[in-house]
Design a protein around this motif. Structure first.
Motif, PDB file in Angstrom:
ATOM      1  N   LEU A 181       0.860  -1.181   0.000  1.00 13.57           N
ATOM      2  CA  LEU A 181       0.000   0.000   0.000  1.00 13.57           C
ATOM      3  C   LEU A 181       0.897   1.233   0.000  1.00 13.57           C
ATOM      4  O   LEU A 181       1.618   1.484   0.960  1.00 13.57           O
ATOM      5  N   LEU A 182       0.878   1.995  -1.082  1.00 15.62           N
ATOM      6  CA  LEU A 182       1.752   3.164  -1.176  1.00 15.62           C
ATOM      7  C   LEU A 182       1.060   4.408  -0.632  1.00 15.62           C
ATOM      8  O   LEU A 182       1.699   5.300  -0.086  1.00 15.62           O
ATOM      9  N   LYS A 183      -0.246   4.467  -0.835  1.00 15.51           N
ATOM     10  CA  LYS A 183      -0.974   5.671  -0.410  1.00 15.51           C
ATOM     11  C   LYS A 183      -2.408   5.279  -0.103  1.00 15.51           C
ATOM     12  O   LYS A 183      -2.994   4.466  -0.828  1.00 15.51           O
ATOM     13  N   ASP A 184      -2.946   5.838   0.961  1.00 17.16           N
ATOM     14  CA  ASP A 184      -4.341   5.534   1.287  1.00 17.16           C
ATOM     15  C   ASP A 184      -5.036   6.824   1.669  1.00 17.16           C
ATOM     16  O   ASP A 184      -4.974   7.265   2.798  1.00 17.16           O
ATOM     17  N   GLY A 185      -5.640   7.445   0.726  1.00 17.94           N
ATOM     18  CA  GLY A 185      -6.355   8.693   1.000  1.00 17.94           C
ATOM     19  C   GLY A 185      -7.709   8.599   0.341  1.00 17.94           C
ATOM     20  O   GLY A 185      -8.546   7.795   0.735  1.00 17.94           O
ATOM     21  N   LYS A 186      -7.878   9.408  -0.703  1.00 19.96           N
ATOM     22  CA  LYS A 186      -9.117   9.284  -1.492  1.00 19.96           C
ATOM     23  C   LYS A 186      -8.897   8.178  -2.509  1.00 19.96           C
ATOM     24  O   LYS A 186      -8.571   8.409  -3.670  1.00 19.96           O
ATOM     25  N   GLY A 187      -9.017   6.965  -2.054  1.00 22.76           N
ATOM     26  CA  GLY A 187      -8.682   5.814  -2.902  1.00 22.76           C
ATOM     27  C   GLY A 187      -7.255   5.371  -2.626  1.00 22.76           C
ATOM     28  O   GLY A 187      -6.437   6.138  -2.118  1.00 22.76           O
ATOM     29  N   LYS A 188      -6.946   4.121  -2.978  1.00 21.06           N
ATOM     30  CA  LYS A 188      -5.631   3.571  -2.645  1.00 21.06           C
ATOM     31  C   LYS A 188      -4.683   3.590  -3.848  1.00 21.06           C
ATOM     32  O   LYS A 188      -5.122   3.473  -4.994  1.00 21.06           O
ATOM     33  N   VAL A 189      -3.398   3.671  -3.533  1.00 21.67           N
ATOM     34  CA  VAL A 189      -2.378   3.424  -4.554  1.00 21.67           C
ATOM     35  C   VAL A 189      -1.597   2.207  -4.070  1.00 21.67           C
ATOM     36  O   VAL A 189      -1.085   2.183  -2.946  1.00 21.67           O
ATOM     37  N   VAL A 190      -1.547   1.178  -4.933  1.00 21.77           N
ATOM     38  CA  VAL A 190      -0.975  -0.096  -4.515  1.00 21.77           C
ATOM     39  C   VAL A 190       0.081  -0.518  -5.529  1.00 21.77           C
ATOM     40  O   VAL A 190      -0.099  -0.325  -6.736  1.00 21.77           O
ATOM     41  N   LYS A 191       1.169  -1.095  -5.023  1.00 19.46           N
ATOM     42  CA  LYS A 191       2.151  -1.647  -5.959  1.00 19.46           C
ATOM     43  C   LYS A 191       2.016  -3.172  -5.986  1.00 19.46           C
ATOM     44  O   LYS A 191       2.021  -3.822  -4.946  1.00 19.46           O
ATOM     45  N   ASN A 192       1.873  -3.701  -7.188  1.00 16.46           N
ATOM     46  CA  ASN A 192       1.907  -5.147  -7.371  1.00 16.46           C
ATOM     47  C   ASN A 192       3.384  -5.523  -7.502  1.00 16.46           C
ATOM     48  O   ASN A 192       4.031  -5.198  -8.496  1.00 16.46           O
ATOM     49  N   GLU A 193       3.930  -6.173  -6.461  1.00 19.45           N
ATOM     50  CA  GLU A 193       5.374  -6.441  -6.428  1.00 19.45           C
ATOM     51  C   GLU A 193       5.773  -7.578  -7.368  1.00 19.45           C
ATOM     52  O   GLU A 193       6.956  -7.753  -7.645  1.00 19.45           O
ATOM     53  N   VAL A 194       4.800  -8.353  -7.863  1.00 14.04           N
ATOM     54  CA  VAL A 194       5.140  -9.425  -8.809  1.00 14.04           C
ATOM     55  C   VAL A 194       5.284  -8.841 -10.211  1.00 14.04           C
ATOM     56  O   VAL A 194       6.262  -9.099 -10.910  1.00 14.04           O
ATOM     57  N   THR A 195       4.310  -8.020 -10.597  1.00 11.59           N
ATOM     58  CA  THR A 195       4.367  -7.459 -11.962  1.00 11.59           C
ATOM     59  C   THR A 195       5.106  -6.118 -11.982  1.00 11.59           C
ATOM     60  O   THR A 195       5.360  -5.567 -13.040  1.00 11.59           O
ATOM     61  N   ASN A 196       5.385  -5.593 -10.773  1.00 11.71           N
ATOM     62  CA  ASN A 196       6.018  -4.280 -10.624  1.00 11.71           C
ATOM     63  C   ASN A 196       5.153  -3.124 -11.103  1.00 11.71           C
ATOM     64  O   ASN A 196       5.652  -2.034 -11.353  1.00 11.71           O
TER      65      ASN A 196
END
Ligand code: HEM
Length: 432
Positions: free
Chosen positions: A148-163
């Motif tokens: 989870l990179l950011k959690d504010g108005k909606g999330k920003v997520v990094k998929n560490e498998v696909t980068n």
């Protein structure tokens, strides 16, 4: 004070390097608080949904991870709902094919568009809730694969498998189902109850891997009865119980089921067994010149759960291939397969095109059956019927490894063997 102590311990544990965590042998149902599940006001609402426990595999380990080995073979073979309680940990599974499936999803979406991905406006809220649910599930279940990179108005997520970085901050830049298809390797169907007639219908679908028997463009907006109209014995055996069951399904009572067919490839969009002459004119010849050892059972592993806000029913489907060869030393498997191919219910034999391949596989299956007698895996007294560990392989309970998943102990199985190794998109038929 005591709580503060636990919090310090918990944060300390999270700070341990993965190598250190790996050295602790985790029991199968290991439960700890995942790093992203600290209670906030925002996710309070989702408290009512059961949470999965974390599986601490790294992106590197995914490439070598096997999922539960499905063996959904029944004898006698009747068309039934055949559903089981779903352990929520297995809603969205992970295995060594993950990267390939995610790549394929993208390729198929770009090339075939609405044939495989489509949605109606009235399904948007359900799709949005699905996206949030899948995101939270992945963060909780696979803490080392999704960040989870950011959690504010909606999330920003990094998929560490696909980068890939999935920016789900609002307003969304893409349809929620696109984000879902970049996180989970399953196909998704979103089903709502029509308030006008009280019946369930398909409002959205991200289904790149139907296997070949249908396209989603022929199913979207349709009622479940229409969707299943080609399914053998649907009216007689399934219709009533399914509609009744959909009406009373609860949020925290997810289920799973599996169906299967046989093919001699591991394509995801259209399998050879469902190919048509227009796209593969030499189909029979190709089938007959394929070594039976290269034939695969394609298991369609499916789950059903209800989302709390929209009340949508989410149906997932996820193909897994097993070669008949890798199952050859599992009690009764070759015998049940042979029995079904020749004596299964007529309409099912037709629906799955079993008549097209069975004579080519017959001698091979007979040899495997003989081998089972010789190795005393079965004897004259062993009843030919559904096996006790159905729908899984008999060795599933004893061979689980937290980091490598389930390991088939058979000599004929190599963990490194990937059924998709030979995948070459240049060589696919024109419809795939
Ligand atoms: C308890 C619930 C369900 C049961 C028992 C069920 C059963 C079946 C069966 C028996 C088949 C034939 C293939 C096979 O052998 O598995 C089938 C096909 C299919 N099901 Fe379901 N199903 C269920 C729920 C759903 C839901 C919620 C959807 C979502 C729309 C769905 C969509 C489909 C589609 C698209 C096919 C392929 C039909 C074709 O060949 O044209 N199913 N289902």
């Amino acid at each position: 004070m005591l709580e503060a102590g636990f919090l310090v311990l918990f944060i300390g544990a999270l700070l341990l390097s993965h190598k250190q965590i790996k050295s602790v042998i985790l029991p199968q149902n290991f439960i700890s608080k995942p790093k992203n599940s600290l209670k906030t006001k925002e996710n309070d609402e989702s408290e009512s949904i059961s949470k999965p426990s974390p599986l601490m595999i790294t992106p590197e380990e995914v490439a070598n991870y096997d999922d539960r080995p499905w063996r959904p073979f029944r004898w006698p073979y009747h068309q039934t709902m055949s559903i089981f309680k779903l352990d929520i940990n297995h809603w969205l599974d992970m295995d060594k094919y993950y990267q390939h499936y995610i790549n394929e999803k993208k390729r198929i979406r770009m090339k075939y568009g609405k044939q495989n991905f489509d949605w109606l406006p009235e399904g948007y809220d359900a799709c949005f809730e699905l996206m949030e649910t899948v995101t939270q599930h992945m963060l909780n279940r696979y803490p080392l694969l999704f960040t989870l990179l950011k959690d504010g108005k909606g999330k920003v997520v990094k998929n560490e498998v696909t980068n890939e970085i999935l920016d789900m901050s609002l307003p969304l830049k893409q349809h929620p189902l696109i984000y879902v298809s970049k996180m989970a390797k399953e196909d998704f169907y979103v089903v709502l109850k029509n308030p006008k007639d009280g019946l369930h219908y398909l409002v959205a679908a991200a289904v790149p891997f139907p296997g070949g028997s249908f396209g989603i463009d022929s199913k979207i907006g349709k009622h479940l009865d229409i969707i299943h109209e080609d399914v053998p014995y649907y009216k007689e055996k399934l219709q009533k119980s399914m509609e009744r069951w959909f009406n009373k399904m609860n949020v925290n009572e997810p289920v799973e089921r599996a169906s299967w067919y046989i093919t001699w490839d591991s394509h995801l969009k259209v399998n050879n067994i469902y190919q048509i002459a227009k796209f593969k004119p030499n189909l029979k010849l190709e089938m007959e010149s394929t070594d039976p050892k290269d034939f695969n059972v394609r298991v369609e592993r499916q789950t059903l759960r209800r989302l709390p806000k929209s009340q949508a029913i989410i149906f997932t489907n996820h193909p897994v291939f097993y070669s008949i060869e890798e199952m050859k030393d599992e009690p009764m498997i070759p015998s049940i397969l042979k029995k079904i191919l020749y004596e299964g219910p007529q309409d099912i034999l037709k629906y799955k095109n079993f008549e097209f391949i069975r004579d080519h596989l017959s001698d091979y299956l007979d040899k495997l059956i003989k081998r089972q007698y010789e190795l005393a895996i079965i004897n004259e007294e062993t009843p030919l019927k559904t096996q006790p560990n159905y729908p899984f392989a008999h060795w599933v309970k004893t061979d689980f490894d937290q980091l490598k998943g389930w390991n088939n102990p058979s000599d004929s199985y190599s963990k490194q063997h990937m059924k998709t190794h030979g995948f070459n998109k240049e060589k696919l038929a024109n419809n795939e």
